[in-house]
Enzyme design. Structure first.
Site, mmCIF file in Angstrom:
data_model
loop_
_atom_site.group_PDB
_atom_site.id
_atom_site.type_symbol
_atom_site.label_atom_id
_atom_site.label_comp_id
_atom_site.label_asym_id
_atom_site.label_seq_id
_atom_site.Cartn_x
_atom_site.Cartn_y
_atom_site.Cartn_z
ATOM 1 C CG PHE A 20 -7.407 7.244 6.139
ATOM 2 C CD1 PHE A 20 -7.199 6.324 6.931
ATOM 3 C CD2 PHE A 20 -7.644 6.793 4.910
ATOM 4 C CE1 PHE A 20 -7.551 4.999 6.838
ATOM 5 C CE2 PHE A 20 -7.790 5.780 4.381
ATOM 6 C CZ PHE A 20 -7.772 4.748 5.259
ATOM 7 C CG ASP A 59 -9.153 -1.417 -4.175
ATOM 8 O OD1 ASP A 59 -8.433 -0.610 -4.327
ATOM 9 O OD2 ASP A 59 -10.335 -1.347 -4.868
ATOM 10 C CB THR A 95 -0.965 0.080 1.210
ATOM 11 O OG1 THR A 95 -1.811 1.200 1.021
ATOM 12 C CG2 THR A 95 -0.246 -0.038 2.600
ATOM 13 C CE LYS A 152 -10.877 3.853 10.286
ATOM 14 N NZ LYS A 152 -10.123 4.424 9.443
ATOM 15 C CE1 TYR A 203 -15.587 10.312 0.428
ATOM 16 C CE2 TYR A 203 -13.993 8.548 0.352
ATOM 17 C CZ TYR A 203 -14.579 9.755 -0.423
ATOM 18 O OH TYR A 203 -14.647 9.586 -1.683
ATOM 19 C CG ASP A 204 -11.743 7.608 9.084
ATOM 20 O OD1 ASP A 204 -12.691 6.631 8.452
ATOM 21 O OD2 ASP A 204 -10.805 7.276 9.387
HETATM 22 P P1 ITT Z 1 -3.419 2.137 -1.848
HETATM 23 O O1 ITT Z 1 -4.324 1.856 -2.980
HETATM 24 O O2 ITT Z 1 -2.194 2.330 -1.938
HETATM 25 O O3 ITT Z 1 -3.647 0.952 -0.891
HETATM 26 P P2 ITT Z 1 -5.447 4.331 -1.683
HETATM 27 O O4 ITT Z 1 -5.679 5.240 -0.366
HETATM 28 O O5 ITT Z 1 -5.220 4.732 -2.757
HETATM 29 O O6 ITT Z 1 -3.939 3.527 -1.189
HETATM 30 P P3 ITT Z 1 -7.633 2.595 -2.196
HETATM 31 O O7 ITT Z 1 -7.473 2.743 -3.632
HETATM 32 O O8 ITT Z 1 -8.107 1.450 -1.388
HETATM 33 O O9 ITT Z 1 -6.486 3.165 -1.008
HETATM 34 O O10 ITT Z 1 -8.642 3.960 -1.700
HETATM 35 C C1 ITT Z 1 -9.427 3.728 -0.689
HETATM 36 C C2 ITT Z 1 -9.926 4.991 -0.388
HETATM 37 O O11 ITT Z 1 -11.394 4.884 0.193
HETATM 38 C C3 ITT Z 1 -9.526 5.944 0.310
HETATM 39 O O12 ITT Z 1 -8.658 6.786 -0.228
HETATM 40 C C4 ITT Z 1 -10.361 6.669 1.181
HETATM 41 O O13 ITT Z 1 -10.818 7.645 0.647
HETATM 42 C C5 ITT Z 1 -11.534 5.884 1.254
HETATM 43 N N1 ITT Z 1 -11.300 4.809 2.573
HETATM 44 C C6 ITT Z 1 -11.046 3.489 2.670
HETATM 45 N N2 ITT Z 1 -10.701 2.974 3.683
HETATM 46 C C7 ITT Z 1 -11.076 4.228 4.632
HETATM 47 C C8 ITT Z 1 -11.121 4.121 5.926
HETATM 48 O O14 ITT Z 1 -10.854 3.329 6.863
HETATM 49 N N3 ITT Z 1 -11.368 5.518 6.559
HETATM 50 C C9 ITT Z 1 -11.855 6.532 5.722
HETATM 51 N N4 ITT Z 1 -11.906 6.522 4.400
HETATM 52 C C10 ITT Z 1 -11.368 5.122 3.879
#
Ligand code: ITT
Length: 192
Positions: free
Chosen positions: A149, A69, A8, A172, A151-152
């Site tokens: 981080f 993801d 990630t 969390k 949308y938290d």
């Molecule tokens: P990697 O692909 O490198 O792991 P990323 O941030 O791009 O990092 P994703 O493609 O899985 O990860 O995107 C997930 C998005 O969904 C993330 O950027 C947040 O906007 C949201 N998200 C996922 N999990 C979350 C959480 O626990 N709290 C808040 N927002 C979350």
């Protein structure tokens, strides 16, 4: 001790995983293996993207690894932003803009039910396994809290009054989509 790379680019995800996974598992990150690339995620499902990220690292660095993801599904928006959560407002990972766009899309709507979902793809020499986690909740009318981080600040899990961004990391982690998927993966690994 078993070593496992978390593929990630998101430091918050790494932090959550290191708090959830037990110490009998040595969690490595992309820096630890010298991988400096941005991981591509061009599939249109959580599962597809998780596999893309994990397989890329497995093939190029020959290490057992997993990727997550994840995203937010809002019922009134037919499941959007879903797999496009990171770039809902255009630019990858701009949480403020993404939240503003979500608030705008739900303006005046009383129907604010949503859920976070995670799919983890684990890639080992012996094969691929998937682990899913989700948490139901609703979207606030304004941002609250400054922890976490993405949308938290807008997400309140079912049965709670505070947003994820108002909770401590361990609170969390006691109920999040990611912690649930990580727990399933750990259970699987401990039986291997
Ligand atoms: P990697 O692909 O490198 O792991 P990323 O941030 O791009 O990092 P994703 O493609 O899985 O990860 O995107 C997930 C998005 O969904 C993330 O950027 C947040 O906007 C949201 N998200 C996922 N999990 C979350 C959480 O626990 N709290 C808040 N927002 C979350």
């Amino acid at each position: 001790m078993m070593e496992l790379v978390f593929a990630t680019n998101n430091k918050h995800k790494l932090q959550e995983a290191s708090q959830v996974l037990p110490e009998d598992l040595l969690l490595l990150n992309l820096d630890d293996i010298g991988c400096e690339e941005e991981l591509a995620e061009t599939a249109d499902t959580f599962q597809g993207n998780a596999l893309m990220k994990a397989e890329y690292v497995f093939k190029n660095y020959e290490v057992a690894c997993f990727a997550d993801d994840s995203g937010l599904e809002v019922d009134a928006l037919n499941g959007a932003p879903g797999v496009y959560s990171a770039r809902y407002a255009g630019e990858h990972g701009n949480a403020e803009k993404n939240m503003d766009k979500l608030l705008e899309a739900l303006k005046g709507s009383a129907h604010r039910k949503a859920r976070f979902k995670t799919v983890i793809a684990l890639v080992q020499p012996q094969g691929v396994h998937y682990f899913e986690g989700s948490v139901e909740g609703h979207i606030l009318e304004e941002k609250r809290g400054d922890r976490g981080f993405g949308y938290d600040p807008l997400f309140v899990p079912e049965g709670e009054t505070r947003s994820f961004a108002e909770m401590s990391p361990s609170e969390k982690n006691s109920m999040s989509h990611r912690a649930r998927a990580l727990a399933k993966m750990h259970e699987f690994l401990s039986q291997q």
